[in-house]
Motif scaffolding. Sequence first.
Motif: not given
Length: 262
Positions: A179-196
């Motif tokens: 999931e990609v929320p339109n709110f949040g805190k820097r450095g939090r959440g799922v780590k983004l990777k090549e190929g996403m």
Amino acid sequence: MIHLKTKEEIELMRKSALLVSKTLGLMAELLEPGISSLELDKKAEEFIRDNGGVPGFLGMYDFPNTLCMSPNEQVVHGYPSNEPLKEGDIISIDCGVLMNGFYGDHAYTFTVGEVKPEIEKLLKVTKESLYLGIEQCKAGNRTGDIGFAIQQHAEKNGYGVVRELVGHGLGRDMHEAPEVPNFGKRGRGVKLKEGMVLAIEPMINLGGRGIRQLADGWSIITADGKYSAHFEHDVAIVDGKPDILSTFDYVEEALTKKGVAI
């Protein structure tokens, strides 16, 4: 589970995304006061099928149409009707396509004739927030970096950011992790990777962030009845950087020909 895509698969997804983009361009050509969203929906289905795709939303979760058509205070998931659109309306058109085994999913909020300056600003800021979010779509960043960029820009302009509805991964399924929320805190959440591949889609309200669902079981509207805007792109992480698979070029070309400010 997050499904990473190869560069070859991403190119197939680009074709799906671009068919959605071209469909939205057709909607830009046809949209005018007096036309109904149901008429536009029929034209979109015909165009998608004529160009080798299958409407991605039609029948998904029993949704009855090709397009989600959400006017004015409707945020998302509105379905087409016979009611004519009128001068001063706005309408979010969200379209999905399945082609080559992969989905494209892409949205734009249009003005119908002349709208008030405060509405024009809402659309401008929402679109800006989309691109600010996309800038953060880099390998090593996190989903919170995307959400933070969107939220900060929207809220500093006095708008409400919808929390209950979010962007998502995209691929062989319309809705994939993360999931990609339109709110949040820097450095939090799922780590983004090549190929996403992510569908990033700010939903920004002119007033408060609250929403509610109508009795039709689909349409989501703002709790305070104020207008809402929605823009969406499909974005792949390629060589560590964001690669936008969809485009607003077809929409903007059509609007420019009609003399509509973009």
